[in-house]
Design an enzyme around this catalytic site. Sequence first.
Site, PDB file in Angstrom:
ATOM      1  N   GLY A   1       0.810  -1.214   0.000  1.00 16.89           N
ATOM      2  CA  GLY A   1       0.000   0.000   0.000  1.00 16.89           C
ATOM      3  C   GLY A   1       0.843   1.262   0.000  1.00 16.89           C
TER       4      GLY A   1
ATOM      5  N   ASN B   1      -5.410  -8.104  -6.957  1.00 19.69           N
ATOM      6  CA  ASN B   1      -5.114  -7.961  -5.539  1.00 19.69           C
ATOM      7  C   ASN B   1      -3.948  -7.001  -5.351  1.00 19.69           C
ATOM      8  OD1 ASN B   1      -7.066  -9.945  -4.717  1.00 19.69           O
ATOM      9  ND2 ASN B   1      -5.661 -11.503  -5.502  1.00 19.69           N
ATOM     10  N   LEU B   2      -4.166  -5.912  -4.635  1.00 19.53           N
ATOM     11  CA  LEU B   2      -3.184  -4.842  -4.496  1.00 19.53           C
ATOM     12  C   LEU B   2      -1.847  -5.352  -3.960  1.00 19.53           C
ATOM     13  CD1 LEU B   2      -2.562  -1.777  -4.606  1.00 19.53           C
ATOM     14  CD2 LEU B   2      -3.394  -1.643  -2.246  1.00 19.53           C
ATOM     15  N   ASP B   3      -0.773  -5.083  -4.731  1.00 15.60           N
ATOM     16  CA  ASP B   3       0.606  -5.389  -4.331  1.00 15.60           C
ATOM     17  C   ASP B   3       0.821  -6.864  -3.993  1.00 15.60           C
ATOM     18  OD1 ASP B   3       1.287  -2.727  -4.661  1.00 15.60           O
ATOM     19  OD2 ASP B   3       0.939  -2.215  -2.562  1.00 15.60           O
ATOM     20  N   GLN B   4       0.059  -7.737  -4.632  1.00 20.69           N
ATOM     21  CA  GLN B   4       0.202  -9.171  -4.375  1.00 20.69           C
ATOM     22  C   GLN B   4       0.504  -9.967  -5.637  1.00 20.69           C
ATOM     23  OE1 GLN B   4      -2.735 -10.968  -1.714  1.00 20.69           O
ATOM     24  NE2 GLN B   4      -3.272  -8.949  -0.928  1.00 20.69           N
TER      25      GLN B   4
END
Length: 280
Positions: free
Chosen positions: A196, A221-224
């Site tokens: 994030g 999926n954020l930053d995954q």
Amino acid sequence: MRKTVVGITVVGKDREGIVAAFTNFAFSKGGNIEKVNQNVVKGLFGMYLEVSFSKSINVNSFDSEIQKLAKKEKMDVSTHHETNSQKNIAVFVTKEPLCLETILKNVKSLKGKLSVIVGTERTLEVIAKKAKIPFVAIEEKNQQKAEDQLIEICKKYNVDLIALARYMRILTPNFVWRYPNRIINIHPSLLPAFPGALAYAQAFERGTKIVGVTSHYVTENLDQGPIIFQDSFKVDPNDTLEKIKSKGQKLEADTLLKAMKMHLENKLEVRWRKVHIKSK
């Protein structure tokens, strides 16, 4: 004979029969399905098919016919195939210049053409103009409307690879699913630590001894997404937050450029959510 591989993305309103319609189409053209991924989020359906052909195939005819099927099924479909050695690159930016400047400085080393720069504001437009690269500002605040514009821009420039050069907006599945493993982001931490926003501030507050950056493919999926490269530097006890940011931003730019080069040279492969560097 070298096989032809075609990537197919299908996005639209979820309903029964969509998977069968497009897999059957691929089979009818003599294709072998090597990969298939599908997702549904809040009624939005997304599917990626990777189809190989051992015999000669007219990709223009294939593209035309699948668009007829897309119209019939009321889905938005795009195809991607390695017919050109030089790929079209889009760089998405906000206001931090170093990643963009590093890409432009090294653009001749990339196996592709930097076709367009897209900004959430006009801060970096002067850099694009100096480099004689088309710049498009999308200042629309509504995410769906903004992404509709992004989709049209990427279609217009026939974009193969998207680099998020400190692009400060979160892309939704509606956009991300259209470019599977073709959107590269740079994040200012050694993921999965400090995902994030404000990653450097989090690292500074926690007193970490090593700070790093991560280039990764973007997923819903954020930053995954699958990690491509990571690099780091040691933190001096006297380093201020601004000093850490300065060191990190230089590393971000270099790591993003490295990931872009490897992708454009077709040296990266994603298997089971992990990025593998292809052997020679």
